[in-house]
Design a protein around this motif. Structure first.
Motif, PDB file in Angstrom:
ATOM      1  N   TYR A  15       0.811  -1.233   0.000  1.00  0.00           N
ATOM      2  CA  TYR A  15       0.000   0.000   0.000  1.00  0.00           C
ATOM      3  C   TYR A  15       0.833   1.266   0.000  1.00  0.00           C
ATOM      4  CZ  TYR A  15      -3.837  -3.173   0.580  1.00  0.00           C
ATOM      5  OH  TYR A  15      -4.734  -4.184   0.357  1.00  0.00           O
ATOM      6  N   GLY A  16       1.729   1.386   0.992  1.00  0.00           N
ATOM      7  CA  GLY A  16       2.535   2.599   1.079  1.00  0.00           C
ATOM      8  C   GLY A  16       3.399   2.776  -0.155  1.00  0.00           C
ATOM      9  N   ALA A  17       3.942   1.677  -0.639  1.00  0.00           N
ATOM     10  CA  ALA A  17       4.812   1.709  -1.818  1.00  0.00           C
ATOM     11  C   ALA A  17       4.030   2.126  -3.054  1.00  0.00           C
ATOM     12  CB  ALA A  17       5.442   0.326  -2.022  1.00  0.00           C
ATOM     13  N   ALA A  18       2.842   1.554  -3.227  1.00  0.00           N
ATOM     14  CA  ALA A  18       2.048   1.815  -4.439  1.00  0.00           C
ATOM     15  C   ALA A  18       1.611   3.277  -4.507  1.00  0.00           C
ATOM     16  CB  ALA A  18       0.834   0.890  -4.467  1.00  0.00           C
ATOM     17  N   VAL A  19       1.204   3.825  -3.364  1.00  0.00           N
ATOM     18  CA  VAL A  19       0.818   5.241  -3.328  1.00  0.00           C
ATOM     19  C   VAL A  19       2.020   6.102  -3.710  1.00  0.00           C
ATOM     20  CG1 VAL A  19       0.138   7.137  -1.808  1.00  0.00           C
ATOM     21  CG2 VAL A  19      -1.005   4.916  -1.612  1.00  0.00           C
ATOM     22  N   SER A  20       3.172   5.804  -3.119  1.00  0.00           N
ATOM     23  CA  SER A  20       4.371   6.609  -3.380  1.00  0.00           C
ATOM     24  C   SER A  20       4.725   6.568  -4.857  1.00  0.00           C
ATOM     25  CB  SER A  20       5.554   6.087  -2.558  1.00  0.00           C
ATOM     26  OG  SER A  20       5.216   6.060  -1.183  1.00  0.00           O
ATOM     27  N   ALA A  21       4.712   5.371  -5.445  1.00  0.00           N
ATOM     28  CA  ALA A  21       5.101   5.237  -6.851  1.00  0.00           C
ATOM     29  C   ALA A  21       4.135   5.985  -7.766  1.00  0.00           C
ATOM     30  CB  ALA A  21       5.153   3.763  -7.234  1.00  0.00           C
ATOM     31  N   LEU A  22       2.832   5.882  -7.492  1.00  0.00           N
ATOM     32  CA  LEU A  22       1.860   6.587  -8.343  1.00  0.00           C
ATOM     33  C   LEU A  22       2.098   8.095  -8.292  1.00  0.00           C
ATOM     34  CD1 LEU A  22      -0.641   6.998 -10.103  1.00  0.00           C
ATOM     35  CD2 LEU A  22      -2.039   6.844  -8.016  1.00  0.00           C
ATOM     36  N   ARG A  23       2.246   8.614  -7.074  1.00  0.00           N
ATOM     37  CA  ARG A  23       2.371  10.079  -6.984  1.00  0.00           C
ATOM     38  C   ARG A  23       3.718  10.558  -7.519  1.00  0.00           C
ATOM     39  NH1 ARG A  23      -2.790  10.247  -7.342  1.00  0.00           N
ATOM     40  NH2 ARG A  23      -3.879   9.387  -5.519  1.00  0.00           N
ATOM     41  N   LEU A  24       4.785   9.770  -7.355  1.00  0.00           N
ATOM     42  CA  LEU A  24       6.076  10.128  -7.952  1.00  0.00           C
ATOM     43  C   LEU A  24       5.969  10.112  -9.478  1.00  0.00           C
ATOM     44  CD1 LEU A  24       8.391   8.075  -5.569  1.00  0.00           C
ATOM     45  CD2 LEU A  24       8.564  10.564  -5.916  1.00  0.00           C
ATOM     46  N   GLY A  25       5.328   9.065  -9.999  1.00  0.00           N
ATOM     47  CA  GLY A  25       5.175   8.969 -11.451  1.00  0.00           C
ATOM     48  C   GLY A  25       4.383  10.137 -12.009  1.00  0.00           C
ATOM     49  N   GLU A  26       3.302  10.491 -11.332  1.00  0.00           N
ATOM     50  CA  GLU A  26       2.489  11.639 -11.786  1.00  0.00           C
ATOM     51  C   GLU A  26       3.278  12.940 -11.752  1.00  0.00           C
ATOM     52  OE1 GLU A  26      -2.044  10.336 -10.516  1.00  0.00           O
ATOM     53  OE2 GLU A  26      -0.834  11.491  -9.113  1.00  0.00           O
ATOM     54  N   ALA A  27       4.228  13.018 -10.819  1.00  0.00           N
ATOM     55  CA  ALA A  27       5.052  14.230 -10.723  1.00  0.00           C
ATOM     56  C   ALA A  27       6.203  14.205 -11.738  1.00  0.00           C
ATOM     57  CB  ALA A  27       5.598  14.369  -9.300  1.00  0.00           C
ATOM     58  N   GLY A  28       6.234  13.146 -12.543  1.00  0.00           N
ATOM     59  CA  GLY A  28       7.241  13.083 -13.605  1.00  0.00           C
ATOM     60  C   GLY A  28       8.582  12.522 -13.155  1.00  0.00           C
ATOM     61  N   ILE A  29       8.620  11.900 -11.991  1.00  0.00           N
ATOM     62  CA  ILE A  29       9.877  11.362 -11.466  1.00  0.00           C
ATOM     63  C   ILE A  29      10.021   9.895 -11.896  1.00  0.00           C
ATOM     64  CG2 ILE A  29      11.243  10.988  -9.362  1.00  0.00           C
ATOM     65  CD1 ILE A  29      10.344  13.920  -9.717  1.00  0.00           C
ATOM     66  N   SER A  30      11.108   9.564 -12.555  1.00  0.00           N
ATOM     67  CA  SER A  30      11.350   8.156 -12.922  1.00  0.00           C
ATOM     68  C   SER A  30      11.564   7.349 -11.662  1.00  0.00           C
ATOM     69  CB  SER A  30      12.585   8.038 -13.809  1.00  0.00           C
ATOM     70  OG  SER A  30      12.330   8.651 -15.034  1.00  0.00           O
ATOM     71  N   THR A  31      10.790   6.306 -11.516  1.00  0.00           N
ATOM     72  CA  THR A  31      10.751   5.560 -10.260  1.00  0.00           C
ATOM     73  C   THR A  31      10.885   4.072 -10.526  1.00  0.00           C
ATOM     74  OG1 THR A  31       9.309   7.262  -9.312  1.00  0.00           O
ATOM     75  CG2 THR A  31       9.305   5.103  -8.225  1.00  0.00           C
ATOM     76  N   LYS A 225      -4.268  -3.938  -9.644  1.00  0.00           N
ATOM     77  CA  LYS A 225      -5.366  -3.507 -10.518  1.00  0.00           C
ATOM     78  C   LYS A 225      -5.826  -2.088 -10.199  1.00  0.00           C
ATOM     79  CE  LYS A 225      -6.880  -8.241 -11.180  1.00  0.00           C
ATOM     80  NZ  LYS A 225      -5.811  -8.861 -10.350  1.00  0.00           N
ATOM     81  N   SER A 226      -5.263  -1.467  -9.158  1.00  0.00           N
ATOM     82  CA  SER A 226      -5.662  -0.094  -8.834  1.00  0.00           C
ATOM     83  C   SER A 226      -4.430   0.812  -8.847  1.00  0.00           C
ATOM     84  CB  SER A 226      -6.402  -0.054  -7.489  1.00  0.00           C
ATOM     85  OG  SER A 226      -5.622  -0.574  -6.423  1.00  0.00           O
ATOM     86  N   TYR A 227      -3.888   1.104  -7.686  1.00  0.00           N
ATOM     87  CA  TYR A 227      -2.760   2.049  -7.609  1.00  0.00           C
ATOM     88  C   TYR A 227      -1.575   1.686  -8.513  1.00  0.00           C
ATOM     89  CZ  TYR A 227      -4.209   5.130  -3.755  1.00  0.00           C
ATOM     90  OH  TYR A 227      -4.822   6.080  -2.981  1.00  0.00           O
ATOM     91  N   LEU A 228      -1.222   0.400  -8.562  1.00  0.00           N
ATOM     92  CA  LEU A 228      -0.022   0.042  -9.327  1.00  0.00           C
ATOM     93  C   LEU A 228      -0.285   0.120 -10.828  1.00  0.00           C
ATOM     94  CD1 LEU A 228       1.254  -2.902  -7.106  1.00  0.00           C
ATOM     95  CD2 LEU A 228       2.355  -0.657  -7.380  1.00  0.00           C
ATOM     96  N   GLY A 233       0.738   3.334 -15.568  1.00  0.00           N
ATOM     97  CA  GLY A 233       0.120   4.163 -16.591  1.00  0.00           C
ATOM     98  C   GLY A 233       0.747   5.544 -16.731  1.00  0.00           C
ATOM     99  N   THR A 234       1.482   5.996 -15.738  1.00  0.00           N
ATOM    100  CA  THR A 234       2.151   7.295 -15.876  1.00  0.00           C
ATOM    101  C   THR A 234       3.327   7.203 -16.841  1.00  0.00           C
ATOM    102  OG1 THR A 234       3.744   6.939 -14.066  1.00  0.00           O
ATOM    103  CG2 THR A 234       1.602   7.925 -13.461  1.00  0.00           C
ATOM    104  N   GLY A 235       3.760   5.974 -17.134  1.00  0.00           N
ATOM    105  CA  GLY A 235       4.921   5.804 -18.012  1.00  0.00           C
ATOM    106  C   GLY A 235       6.241   6.093 -17.330  1.00  0.00           C
ATOM    107  N   LYS A 236       6.209   6.410 -16.053  1.00  0.00           N
ATOM    108  CA  LYS A 236       7.432   6.786 -15.329  1.00  0.00           C
ATOM    109  C   LYS A 236       7.863   5.730 -14.320  1.00  0.00           C
ATOM    110  CE  LYS A 236       8.593  10.882 -16.772  1.00  0.00           C
ATOM    111  NZ  LYS A 236      10.003  11.113 -17.183  1.00  0.00           N
ATOM    112  N   VAL A 237       7.018   4.707 -14.136  1.00  0.00           N
ATOM    113  CA  VAL A 237       7.283   3.745 -13.063  1.00  0.00           C
ATOM    114  C   VAL A 237       7.577   2.374 -13.664  1.00  0.00           C
ATOM    115  CG1 VAL A 237       6.270   2.590 -11.045  1.00  0.00           C
ATOM    116  CG2 VAL A 237       5.799   5.028 -11.464  1.00  0.00           C
TER     117      VAL A 237
END
Ligand code: FDA
Length: 504
Positions: A15-31, A225-228, A233-237
Motif C-alpha cells: 500500500y505505502g509503496a504503491a501510493v508513493s510510486a503513483l504520486r512520484l510517477g504523476e510528478a514526472g519522477i522516474s521511479t 489492478k488499482s494504484y499500481l 500508466g504514468t509511463g514513469k514507473v
C-alpha cells in the motif's frame, strides 16, 4: 560497479509503496520499484493464477515445505495443510518466537492475500493513536482519496439480506443482537457486482469458491489492478520482481546505494546488483522496512539512524475465536470468503473490540461462527537485529496478548451467554484452544511516525530517505489497517514530493 543512478527507488509494492510510486510517477519522477515476490498474472498448469484454499500447492506459500494455514485444524486434525515444494508463493508466515505474522509476497503486497476489508478508523481513535497528524485534513482529503484510489465499495444490502452466501454473517448478526450488540457493514475492494454474478453462476467463482488467503483469481481489486496499474500508466514507473533489497548505504554525495539480490522463483540466486538512487522510499511493510533500517543501523551502513527504529510494534489487537452453534442454527455450507459485517463494540469503555464475522468456507455445514477480533491492546513489541541470522527478531511475548484475549473473551462470553452457546476449542492447532493469540494479520509499527521519522515519514538522521508503510503506525489502529496505511502515505508523499523531490 557503483550501479545505475535512478531518481527514485521504492522498496516493496504494498500500500505505502504503491501510493508513493503513483504520486512520484504523476510528478514526472522516474521511479523503480523493487519487489521480492512475483508478478501474479500468468496462469499455472491448471489455468488459474492462484491455487485454491482447500487444496493448496506451491503457489500458496513463500518458501515453505508445508503450508501454514491460519485455520489449520478441524476437530484438532490438520486437514487444511499440504506438503509443498519451496517456491516464491504468495503468502508468507514469518515465525518469531512467540508471534507469527502473515504477510503477502508479490506485486501488490498484502493486497494479494488479504480479505479486502477497507475500513476507515474511528476518528477519535485515529486522533488518539496519531495525535500529531491533522485529523481534519485526513478525514476531509486523504481518507477519501485513499478510498477512491483503492476502489472501495459497499455491498448491496438487499442482496446481502437474501443470499445463501452470507447466511453465516446474518446468523452472527442475530446472535450479536441477542447480546445487545450492534453490527456494521464493512466496505471492501472486492467487486460486489462480480460476486453477485458468481452467485448467479454466470462467471467463474472466486470469493464464492473460498479463495482469499492464497490469492483471488477473480473479483478482488488488489493493488496491481488499482494504484499500481495507475502508477505504470504514468509511463514513469517500472517494477522489478524477485528483487530483494538486502543492504542500504549512503554515498558521500548523499545518494543511496542498495545491494539487491535477484532470484528465480525456486530461490536460486541469479544476480547481486547495486542500484543507486537520489530518493529512497521504504514500503517493504512493518517487518520489511524495519528490518532494512535495523540492519543498516546495527551494521553501521546508516549508523546515525534513530534508536527508535525497531520500537512501537503491535499486532493491532488481532485475536481469532470461534463459537459452536446449535443444530437448529446452521451457518450454511456456502459462505463467501469476503467478510461483510463487523460487530462494533469499540465504544465499550472497558473492552473496546471491533470483531469481523468471518467465514469458514469448508464447503459443508460446520455450525461454526468464526471471528477476527481487533482489540485495543497497549502492549508493544520491539525488533532487535540478530547478527548471526542477519534478520530482525521480534521481542514479543504471549502474555503481552493477554489484554486482547481478555477483551475478545468479554465480548464473546456475552454472545455465548445470550445464545446459550460455547466456544470451539479445536480450530487453532492441536491444543485445546478457543483464542488464537499467537499469529496476526495486521503487523504495525517498527518505524513509528514522529519517533523514528519526522511527522511525514522522513527518516530521522538522513535526507531523502522515507518510510511509507504500516511501520509508521504505532501498533494499533482499531480496524483493519490498509485504508489508514494508504491515506497516511497519500498525506506524506504529497508533502515530500512538493518539498523534497520536485523542488530539489
Ligand atoms: P505490505 O506488506 O502490503 O507490502 C510490503 C511488500 O514489500 C511485500 O510485497 C513484500 O514482498 C515486499 N518486501 C518486503 N521486504 C522487501 C525487501 N527487502 N525487498 C523487496 N521487497 C520487499 N488489512 C485490511 O485493511 N483489511 C483486510 O481485510 C486485511 N486482511 C488481511 C488478511 C491477510 C491474510 C493478511 C496477511 C493481511 C490482511 N490485512 C488486511 C493486512 C494488510 O494486508 C496489511 O496491513 C498491508 O498489506 C500492509 O501494507 P504495507 O504497505 O505496510 O506493506
Amino acid at each position: 560497479s557503483d550501479g545505475t543512478l535512478v531518481p527514485a527507488v521504492v522498496v516493496g509494492t504494498g500500500y505505502g509503496a504503491a501510493v508513493s510510486a503513483l504520486r512520484l510517477g504523476e510528478a514526472g519522477i522516474s521511479t523503480l520499484m523493487l519487489e521480492m515476490g512475483q508478478l501474479w498474472n500468468q496462469p499455472g498448469p491448471d489455468g488459474n493464477i492462484f491455487c485454491g484454499t482447500l487444496a493448496p500447492d506451491k503457489r500458496s506459500s513463500w518458501f515453505k515445505t508445508r503450508t501454514e494455514a491460519p485455520l489449520g485444524s478441524f476437530l484438532w486434525l490438520d486437514l487444511a495443510n499440504r506438503d509443498i515444494e519451496p517456491y516464491a508463493g504468495v503468502l508468507d508466515r514469518v515465525n518469531f518466537d512467540q508471534m507469527s505474522v502473515y504477510v503477502g509476497r508479490g506485486v501488490g503486497g498484502g493486497s494479494l492475500v488479504n480479505g479486502g476489508m477497507a475500513v476507515t478508523p474511528r476518528r477519535s481513535y485515529f486522533e488518539e493513536v496519531l495525535p500529531q497528524v491533522d485529523a481534519d485534513e485526513m478525514y476531509s482529503t486523504y481518507f477519501p482519496r485513499a478510498n477512491s484510489g483503492l476502489r472501495v465499495k459497499n455491498v448491496d444490502e438487499a442482496w446481502f439480506e437474501q443470499t445463501e452466501w452470507y447466511q453465516y454473517a446474518r446468523v452472527g448478526r442475530e446472535q450479536a443482537r441477542n447480546a445487545g450488540l450492534s453490527t456494521t457493514f464493512v466496505p471492501n475492494v472486492y467487486d460486489w457486482d462480480y460476486m453477485r454474478r458468481e452467485a448467479d453462476g454466470s462467471v467463474p467463482k472466486s470469493a464464492l469458491a473460498a479463495e482469499v488467503i492464497y490469492g483471488n483469481n477473480h473479483g478482488k481489486v488488489s493493488l496491481d489492478k488499482s494504484y499500481l496499474a495507475d502508477a505504470l500508466g504514468t509511463g514513469k514507473v517500472a517494477i522489478e520482481t524477485l528483487h530483494q533489497v538486502k543492504t542500504i548505504r549512503q554515498r558521500n554525495d548523499g545518494t543511496y546505494l542498495l545491494t539487491v539480490e535477484q532470484k528465480d522463483a525456486q530461490g536460486g540466486l541469479l544476480a547481486t546488483k547495486e542500484i543507486s538512487c537520489r530518493h529512497l522510499f521504504l514500503g517493504a511493510g512493518s517487518l520489511g522496512s524495519t528490518e532494512l533500517l535495523l540492519r543498516a543501523r546495527e551494521t553501521g551502513t546508516l549508523a546515525d539512524l534513530s534508536p527508535e527504529i525497531g520500537g512501537g510494534w503491535g499486532p493491532n489487537g488481532n485475536i481469532m475465536t470461534a463459537r459452536a452453534n446449535h443444530m437448529w442454527n446452521p451457518t450454511g455450507s456456502n459462505q463467501s470468503s469476503i467478510p461483510a459485517l463487523g460487530i462494533d463494540d469499540w465504544d465499550n469503555p472497558d473492552n473496546p473490540v471491533f470483531a469481523e464475522i468471518a467465514p469458514m468456507p469448508a464447503g459443508l455445514e460446520t455450525w461454526v461462527s468464526l471471528y477476527l477480533a481487533i482489540a485495543k491492546n497497549p502492549e508493544r513489541g520491539t525488533f532487535v537485529y540478530d547478527a548471526a541470522k542477519d534478520r530482525a527478531d521480534l521481542r514479543w511475548t504471549r502474555e503481552q496478548n493477554a489484554p486482547a484475549v481478555a477483551a475478545a473473551k468479554s465480548l464473546f462470553d456475552r454472545i455465548n451467554k445470550a445464545n446459550s452457546t460455547i466456544y470451539r476449542y479445536d480450530l487453532f492447532g492441536s491444543q485445546i484452544k478457543a483464542f488464537a493469540d499467537d499469529f496476526c494479520y495486521h503487523p504495525l509499527g517498527g518505524c513509528v511516525l514522529g519517533k523514528a521519522t519526522d511527522n511525514y515519514g522522513r527518516v530521522t538522521g538522513y535526507k531523502n530517505l522515507y518510510v511509507t508503510d504500516g511501520s509508521l503506525i504505532p501498533g494499533s489502529i482499531g480496524v483493519n489497517p490498509f485504508v489508514t496505511i494508504t491515506a497516511l502515505a497519500e498525506r506524506n508523499v504529497e508533502r515530500i514530493i512538493k518539498e523534497d523531490v520536485t523542488g530539489s
